[in-house]
Design an enzyme around this catalytic site. Structure first.
Site, PDB file in Angstrom:
ATOM      1  N   ASP A  74       0.259   5.267   0.780  1.00  7.61           N
ATOM      2  CA  ASP A  74      -0.047   6.183   2.012  1.00  7.61           C
ATOM      3  C   ASP A  74       0.004   5.401   3.281  1.00  7.61           C
ATOM      4  O   ASP A  74      -0.861   4.511   3.516  1.00  7.61           O
ATOM      5  CB  ASP A  74      -1.090   7.017   1.566  1.00  7.61           C
ATOM      6  CG  ASP A  74      -0.858   8.428   2.469  1.00  7.61           C
ATOM      7  OD1 ASP A  74      -0.175   9.173   1.993  1.00  7.61           O
ATOM      8  OD2 ASP A  74      -1.532   8.603   3.550  1.00  7.61           O
ATOM      9  N   ASP A 100       0.891  -1.117  -0.014  1.00 13.21           N
ATOM     10  CA  ASP A 100      -0.052   0.150  -0.137  1.00 13.21           C
ATOM     11  C   ASP A 100       0.917   1.339   0.034  1.00 13.21           C
ATOM     12  O   ASP A 100       2.021   1.276   0.293  1.00 13.21           O
ATOM     13  CB  ASP A 100      -0.921  -0.046   1.247  1.00 13.21           C
ATOM     14  CG  ASP A 100      -1.598   1.263   1.568  1.00 13.21           C
ATOM     15  OD1 ASP A 100      -2.384   1.513   0.633  1.00 13.21           O
ATOM     16  OD2 ASP A 100      -1.210   1.727   2.644  1.00 13.21           O
TER      17      ASP A 100
END
Ligand code: PLP
Ligand code: CA
Length: 304
Positions: free
Chosen positions: A29, A27
């Site tokens: 952020d 992922d």
């Protein structure tokens, strides 16, 4: 599933886990950066994984940028060796879904940032042009495009009542597809502020249309299928690393991957334990196999 153990790991145990995998899905952020700041040690960790022959992919629910703009962001934040083909955003995957799965003929009415519009155009999909409505235009007399066959909703800082009104008019036609880039409820900003996410706008449109959107981003499996269709990917040998239990970890579990929660983002170890200790069976889908403080721990483990 053998695990869901919420086990804190580092050093030799983490090295063993990494050695047992061929592909690592990150992922973005909260895992490799926070806003415009790289997580300390993240560029080195990504480089070290690649040097050891791992394939690395980035799977982000952030639909605001086209892929090429992510390449620039990676470079700007010190990730020297990330290329466009490794980046899977909810905007890119939404466009891929409309082109390859829905085989859309007709136009899309898109609520979203410029990144969404760019990805749709790059995929060869016709998009209704955004235009400023004149002063005499209102919800009863605004023009609707008869060629619209899909509505796509994602994060849009220019979201408006008029966009909502037009979208729910298009969705009156049950043949008109209804997609959402991602379900994220909100995102942290600097200084303790938050911004509403795509999920908040999708909820407004779901209520207004009395329909449910097909979600493309995590935790839906589609982003994994999108990667797997381009790279030969075996779930058994892939690892999902994320910071949000309700999207990243559920995504990993939905796709049959081992999951790692990292504590540099939204979810906490305590929240993971609450899910783990819950009596509700479905809450088990929110429990990561492993927990690390930061992906800098990957670097440390690889140096062992
Ligand atoms: N969507 C928007 C608009 C965001 O600002 C963010 C995070 O900043 C995200 C989604 C979540 O991105 P990721 O899936 O990389 O955590
Ligand atoms: Ca995240």
């Amino acid at each position: 599933r053998a695990s869901g153990g919420c086990q804190k790991i580092r050093g030799a145990q983490l090295l063993e886990l990494l050695e047992s995998k061929h592909d690592v899905l990150f992922d973005c952020d909260g895992v490799i950066w926070n806003g415009e700041t790289a997580v300390a040690g993240a560029p080195e960790a990504v480089r070290a994984l690649k040097q050891r022959g791992k394939r690395v992919f980035f799977v982000t629910n952030n639909c605001t940028r086209p892929r090429q703009s992510y390449v620039q962001k990676f470079e700007r934040l010190g990730f020297a060796d990330v290329n466009e083909q490794e980046i899977f955003s909810s905007a890119y995957c939404s466009a891929a879904y409309l082109r390859d799965v829905a085989t859309l003929t007709g136009k899309v009415f898109a609520i979203g940032c410029p990144g969404v519009h760019t990805e749709l155009r790059d995929a060869g999909i016709a998009v209704v042009e955004e235009e400023e409505d004149g002063p005499d235009v209102n919800i009863s007399n605004c023009a609707l495009d008869p060629d619209v066959r899909a509505v796509l909703v994602g994060y849009d800082e220019k979201f408006s009542f008029m966009k909502l009104a037009k979208a729910c008019c298009y969705l009156r036609d049950s043949e008109c597809l209804f997609l959402a880039t991602d379900p994220d409820p909100w995102h942290p900003l600097r200084g303790g502020r938050i911004t509403p996410g795509s999920g908040s706008l999708t909820a407004a449109l779901e209520t207004a249309s009395s329909r449910k959107a097909t979600v493309i981003g995590k935790p839906s499996r589609f982003m994994f299928e999108c990667i797997a269709s381009q790279f030969d990917l075996d779930p058994e040998s892939a690892l999902m690393v994320g910071d949000r239990l309700e999207t990243d970890i559920v995504f990993g579990i939905n796709c049959g991957l081992s999951t790692v929660l990292t504590l540099t983002g939204v979810s906490t170890f305590e929240q993971a334990l609450v899910y783990k200790d819950s009596d509700e069976a479905e809450k088990k889908d929110f429990v990561p196999d492993y927990v690390v403080e930061s992906i800098a721990d990957f670097m440390e483990a690889l140096e062992e």
